[in-house]
Design an enzyme around this catalytic site. Structure first.
Site, PDB file in Angstrom:
ATOM      1  N   ARG A  30      -3.039   8.199  -5.496  1.00 13.75           N
ATOM      2  CA  ARG A  30      -2.827   6.941  -4.755  1.00 13.75           C
ATOM      3  C   ARG A  30      -3.957   5.925  -4.959  1.00 13.75           C
ATOM      4  NH1 ARG A  30       0.904   9.273  -5.370  1.00 13.75           N
ATOM      5  NH2 ARG A  30       2.286  10.262  -3.867  1.00 13.75           N
ATOM      6  N   SER A  55       5.041   7.618   3.908  1.00 10.58           N
ATOM      7  CA  SER A  55       4.005   8.547   4.393  1.00 10.58           C
ATOM      8  C   SER A  55       2.794   7.750   4.829  1.00 10.58           C
ATOM      9  CB  SER A  55       3.577   9.499   3.276  1.00 10.58           C
ATOM     10  OG  SER A  55       4.655  10.315   2.925  1.00 10.58           O
ATOM     11  N   GLU A  84      -2.779   6.366   3.900  1.00 11.25           N
ATOM     12  CA  GLU A  84      -2.272   5.892   2.609  1.00 11.25           C
ATOM     13  C   GLU A  84      -1.812   4.441   2.779  1.00 11.25           C
ATOM     14  OE1 GLU A  84       0.497   8.518   0.613  1.00 11.25           O
ATOM     15  OE2 GLU A  84       1.618   6.822  -0.192  1.00 11.25           O
TER      16      GLU A  84
HETATM   17  C1  LIG Z   1      10.815   4.876   3.100  1.00 10.99           C
HETATM   18  C2  LIG Z   1       9.596   4.831   2.208  1.00 10.99           C
HETATM   19  C3  LIG Z   1       9.394   5.828   1.265  1.00 10.99           C
HETATM   20  C4  LIG Z   1       8.264   5.804   0.446  1.00 10.99           C
HETATM   21  N1  LIG Z   1       8.103   6.790  -0.474  1.00 10.99           N
HETATM   22  C5  LIG Z   1       7.018   6.789  -1.279  1.00 10.99           C
HETATM   23  C6  LIG Z   1       6.814   7.822  -2.253  1.00 10.99           C
HETATM   24  O1  LIG Z   1       7.622   8.727  -2.415  1.00 10.99           O
HETATM   25  N2  LIG Z   1       5.688   7.752  -3.014  1.00 10.99           N
HETATM   26  C7  LIG Z   1       4.765   6.764  -2.887  1.00 10.99           C
HETATM   27  O2  LIG Z   1       3.786   6.772  -3.617  1.00 10.99           O
HETATM   28  N3  LIG Z   1       4.943   5.777  -1.976  1.00 10.99           N
HETATM   29  C8  LIG Z   1       6.025   5.759  -1.182  1.00 10.99           C
HETATM   30  N4  LIG Z   1       6.189   4.753  -0.252  1.00 10.99           N
HETATM   31  C9  LIG Z   1       5.143   3.717  -0.117  1.00 10.99           C
HETATM   32  C10 LIG Z   1       5.354   2.468  -0.999  1.00 10.99           C
HETATM   33  O3  LIG Z   1       6.727   2.295  -1.333  1.00 10.99           O
HETATM   34  C11 LIG Z   1       4.516   2.540  -2.273  1.00 10.99           C
HETATM   35  O4  LIG Z   1       3.131   2.600  -1.967  1.00 10.99           O
HETATM   36  C12 LIG Z   1       4.749   1.324  -3.173  1.00 10.99           C
HETATM   37  O5  LIG Z   1       4.113   1.540  -4.403  1.00 10.99           O
HETATM   38  C13 LIG Z   1       4.222   0.023  -2.568  1.00 10.99           C
HETATM   39  O6  LIG Z   1       4.738  -1.056  -3.337  1.00 10.99           O
HETATM   40  P1  LIG Z   1       4.965  -2.487  -2.670  1.00 10.99           P
HETATM   41  O7  LIG Z   1       5.428  -3.420  -3.726  1.00 10.99           O
HETATM   42  O8  LIG Z   1       5.842  -2.376  -1.479  1.00 10.99           O
HETATM   43  O9  LIG Z   1       3.486  -2.850  -2.245  1.00 10.99           O
HETATM   44  P2  LIG Z   1       2.976  -3.558  -0.893  1.00 10.99           P
HETATM   45  O10 LIG Z   1       3.288  -2.702   0.284  1.00 10.99           O
HETATM   46  O11 LIG Z   1       3.440  -4.966  -0.847  1.00 10.99           O
HETATM   47  O12 LIG Z   1       1.397  -3.502  -1.143  1.00 10.99           O
HETATM   48  C14 LIG Z   1       0.735  -2.246  -1.163  1.00 10.99           C
HETATM   49  C15 LIG Z   1      -0.666  -2.434  -1.760  1.00 10.99           C
HETATM   50  O13 LIG Z   1      -0.532  -2.804  -3.126  1.00 10.99           O
HETATM   51  C16 LIG Z   1      -1.153  -4.073  -3.358  1.00 10.99           C
HETATM   52  N5  LIG Z   1      -0.313  -4.775  -4.336  1.00 10.99           N
HETATM   53  C17 LIG Z   1       1.003  -5.089  -4.219  1.00 10.99           C
HETATM   54  N6  LIG Z   1       1.418  -5.726  -5.333  1.00 10.99           N
HETATM   55  C18 LIG Z   1       0.345  -5.796  -6.152  1.00 10.99           C
HETATM   56  C19 LIG Z   1       0.127  -6.352  -7.451  1.00 10.99           C
HETATM   57  N7  LIG Z   1       1.105  -6.970  -8.133  1.00 10.99           N
HETATM   58  N8  LIG Z   1      -1.104  -6.247  -7.993  1.00 10.99           N
HETATM   59  C20 LIG Z   1      -2.114  -5.626  -7.331  1.00 10.99           C
HETATM   60  N9  LIG Z   1      -1.976  -5.102  -6.102  1.00 10.99           N
HETATM   61  C21 LIG Z   1      -0.760  -5.192  -5.529  1.00 10.99           C
HETATM   62  C22 LIG Z   1      -1.216  -4.757  -2.003  1.00 10.99           C
HETATM   63  O14 LIG Z   1      -2.289  -5.681  -1.934  1.00 10.99           O
HETATM   64  C23 LIG Z   1      -1.440  -3.561  -1.086  1.00 10.99           C
HETATM   65  O15 LIG Z   1      -2.803  -3.189  -1.058  1.00 10.99           O
HETATM   66  C24 LIG Z   1       7.318   4.756   0.572  1.00 10.99           C
HETATM   67  C25 LIG Z   1       7.543   3.735   1.509  1.00 10.99           C
HETATM   68  C26 LIG Z   1       8.666   3.764   2.325  1.00 10.99           C
HETATM   69  C27 LIG Z   1       8.888   2.651   3.305  1.00 10.99           C
END
Ligand SMILES: Cc1cc2nc3c(=O)[nH]c(=O)nc-3n(C[C@H](O)[C@H](O)[C@H](O)COP(=O)(O)OP(=O)(O)OC[C@H]3O[C@@H](n4cnc5c(N)ncnc54)[C@H](O)[C@@H]3O)c2cc1C
Length: 303
Positions: free
Chosen positions: A176, A226, A296
């Protein structure tokens, strides 16, 4: 925020791409949080770069987000500008075994595109509800897969608006974590190396993983996935369950009865409820087991 700054962002990105006083609960999967001063959605890499340079030279705080599936904004919201990379910057191209996609592309879209081209390697990501940029930053992973296994190159921006290309090990991916996260880079685009596979088998694997997800996770309620990282040698959900916290609530925030590693918003949670519940879980688990759970999810602003 001063009108001339907003006008400056509108001049770069277009009037429709800049929103003022934006409720972050509408942009995050947890559905909590106050307003951000400004949210801008640039539709090209050059406009992102211009925004970053402009905000840097005006000394305005800014942050990047994707689909908001790993973010909790405080009830006070965010004083500054959110640069959101979503569907306006989400082109996906495939050539041979190489996929090149812009940061705002959803992982599910990347995984579907890979399947369309009979490419294997991204099945693990098809049910993670984030963007490619967010997943690169978080080194998102599931079911023995993680972004580290597929990303071979990224194009990023630093906070001063300089382009930075990272290749292979330079990403410093770990559980992560990534260099993108550690150095606060903005991921604009990623190159992924996949392998030729059997289309039906790829689709079947995606369907299987997604049905396992539906079975185990409370996908019908707002959450951020998570909440805690997996502590070495343990599972966060099991520790929380063993400490008697299944279903425990503070206000509208509840430890999911279906998966104790998730906190769900039962309808009217505030960010304060969620953050207090996180602290309560950490304290209880530490007192009873000696394990300190690390979040996380990313919490923006205080409780
Ligand atoms: C129901 C559910 C299930 C999930 N299952 C998983 C799983 O199985 N595995 C897992 O790893 N995660 C899981 N997640 C968490 C999440 O989906 C991941 O961490 C995902 O990668 C976040 O992407 P996002 O675009 O939503 O980022 P955001 O939530 O918008 O941002 C998360 C972080 O990334 C940074 N960020 C976003 N975009 C960029 C970019 N373009 N450049 C640099 N930094 C950036 C943000 O500043 C922030 O610090 C889950 C979430 C939910 C709600």
């Amino acid at each position: 925020m001063k009108q001339d700054l907003i006008d400056g962002l509108m001049a770069i990105c277009g009037r429709d791409s800049v929103k003022v006083d934006v409720p972050m609960k509408e942009y995050t999967s947890m559905k909590v949080g106050g307003n951000a001063d400004v949210l801008v959605e640039p539709d090209s890499i050059e406009k992102i770069r211009e925004c970053v340079s402009y905000l840097g030279s005006a000394n305005v705080p800014f942050m990047v987000m994707g689909n908001g599936s790993n973010l909790i904004f405080s009830d006070e919201g965010y004083r500054g500008v959110i640069i959101r990379l979503g569907n306006k910057i989400s082109k996906i191209e495939v050539e041979g075994e190489i996929m090149v996609a812009e940061a705002g592309a959803l992982l599910s879209a990347c995984a579907n595109k890979a399947a369309e081209h009979s490419l294997t390697g991204l099945e693990f990501a098809s049910g993670i509800p984030g963007t490619l940029g967010g997943a690169a930053c978080m080194n998102a992973g599931a079911y023995d897969g993680e972004m580290k296994q597929v990303i071979v190159e990224t194009l990023n921006l630093d906070k001063n608006g300089n382009f930075i290309t990272l290749k292979g090990d330079e990403h410093e991916f770990s559980y992560r974590k990534s260099k993108i996260q550690n150095e606060g880079l903005i991921c604009l685009k990623a190159v992924m190396k996949l392998q030729k596979g059997d289309k039906d088998a790829i689709r079947a694997k995606m369907a299987d993983l997604n049905s396992r997800r539906r079975e185990k996770q409370p996908l019908d309620m707002p959450s951020a996935g998570s909440v805690f990282k997996r502590p070495p040698g343990h599972f966060a959900g099991k520790l929380i369950d063993d400490c008697g916290l299944r279903g425990y609530s503070i206000g509208g925030a509840q430890v999911s009865g279906k998966h104790c590693g998730f906190i769900v918003n039962t309808g009217h949670a505030t960010a304060r409820d969620i953050i207090q519940l996180i602290k309560h879980i950490q304290d209880t688990v530490y007192d009873k087991t000696g394990v300190m759970l690390e979040t996380e999810v990313k919490i923006i602003g205080g409780a």
